[in-house]
Write a protein that holds these residues in place. Sequence first.
Motif, PDB file in Angstrom:
ATOM      1  N   VAL A 177       7.431   5.122   6.143  1.00 39.19           N
ATOM      2  CA  VAL A 177       6.514   4.003   6.621  1.00 39.19           C
ATOM      3  C   VAL A 177       6.273   3.089   5.444  1.00 39.19           C
ATOM      4  O   VAL A 177       6.482   3.338   4.225  1.00 39.19           O
ATOM      5  N   VAL A 178       6.223   1.966   5.903  1.00 41.76           N
ATOM      6  CA  VAL A 178       5.669   0.817   4.893  1.00 41.76           C
ATOM      7  C   VAL A 178       4.606   0.223   5.339  1.00 41.76           C
ATOM      8  O   VAL A 178       4.298  -0.118   6.406  1.00 41.76           O
ATOM      9  N   GLU A 179       3.528   0.071   4.373  1.00 45.57           N
ATOM     10  CA  GLU A 179       2.244  -0.568   4.927  1.00 45.57           C
ATOM     11  C   GLU A 179       1.776  -1.589   3.815  1.00 45.57           C
ATOM     12  O   GLU A 179       1.848  -1.302   2.442  1.00 45.57           O
ATOM     13  N   VAL A 180       1.432  -2.577   4.318  1.00 48.75           N
ATOM     14  CA  VAL A 180       1.028  -3.772   3.462  1.00 48.75           C
ATOM     15  C   VAL A 180      -0.593  -4.227   4.063  1.00 48.75           C
ATOM     16  O   VAL A 180      -0.826  -4.091   5.172  1.00 48.75           O
ATOM     17  N   ALA A 181      -1.092  -4.820   2.988  1.00 47.24           N
ATOM     18  CA  ALA A 181      -2.281  -5.561   3.359  1.00 47.24           C
ATOM     19  C   ALA A 181      -1.972  -7.048   3.161  1.00 47.24           C
ATOM     20  O   ALA A 181      -1.513  -7.375   2.137  1.00 47.24           O
ATOM     21  N   MET A 234       0.751  -1.157   0.087  1.00 43.75           N
ATOM     22  CA  MET A 234      -0.089   0.040   0.074  1.00 43.75           C
ATOM     23  C   MET A 234       0.584   1.217   0.019  1.00 43.75           C
ATOM     24  O   MET A 234       0.503   2.147  -0.442  1.00 43.75           O
ATOM     25  N   ARG A 235       2.153   1.104   0.637  1.00 45.43           N
ATOM     26  CA  ARG A 235       2.977   2.235   0.929  1.00 45.43           C
ATOM     27  C   ARG A 235       4.302   1.896   1.083  1.00 45.43           C
ATOM     28  O   ARG A 235       4.516   0.886   1.933  1.00 45.43           O
ATOM     29  N   PHE A 236       5.155   2.541   0.353  1.00 42.90           N
ATOM     30  CA  PHE A 236       6.798   2.146   0.757  1.00 42.90           C
ATOM     31  C   PHE A 236       7.236   3.708   0.580  1.00 42.90           C
ATOM     32  O   PHE A 236       7.701   3.881  -0.623  1.00 42.90           O
ATOM     33  N   ASP A 237       7.823   4.226   1.574  1.00 39.92           N
ATOM     34  CA  ASP A 237       8.515   5.377   1.663  1.00 39.92           C
ATOM     35  C   ASP A 237       9.904   4.966   1.448  1.00 39.92           C
ATOM     36  O   ASP A 237      10.748   6.072   0.944  1.00 39.92           O
TER      37      ASP A 237
END
Length: 146
Positions: A48-52, A38-41
Amino acid sequence: MRLHLKTAVQQEYLSVFQAFDEQLFRKLAPPYPRLQLMRFDGNEPGDVVEVALQTGIKSFRWTSRISQRSITDEEAYFVDEGQVLPPPLRHWQHKHLVTKNGSGAIIHDIIDYETGFHPLDVLLYPLMLGAFGMRKSVYRKVFGQV
């Protein structure tokens, strides 16, 4: 619980460390549960790193923030800390450490996790070992086998 995996590779430690980007993150994803990024900064403090996590039945959000990063003449690392974790995890810290090893490097995955119930932590250990142990073949393919 702590899990510490080491993988020796051929490439020099700084070039290995600098390759920890979104492309490598995608290659390191386990086959199950499937990760939707979802997000990889990046891997600088505050990133921030965000996954589902897609289990096939339900999706779980996992958000980590990079809390530390250091580069010296002998090693380089960054640490991601779980902010939003899937059940049953309550604590997550993953240190991505790359150390000099002659002309090559050793990649260390140092993972500290807790569920709040020690017997469950112990039961999860083989699953964590399997999921993160799969990274060894990816590291060797990308950075060269020793």
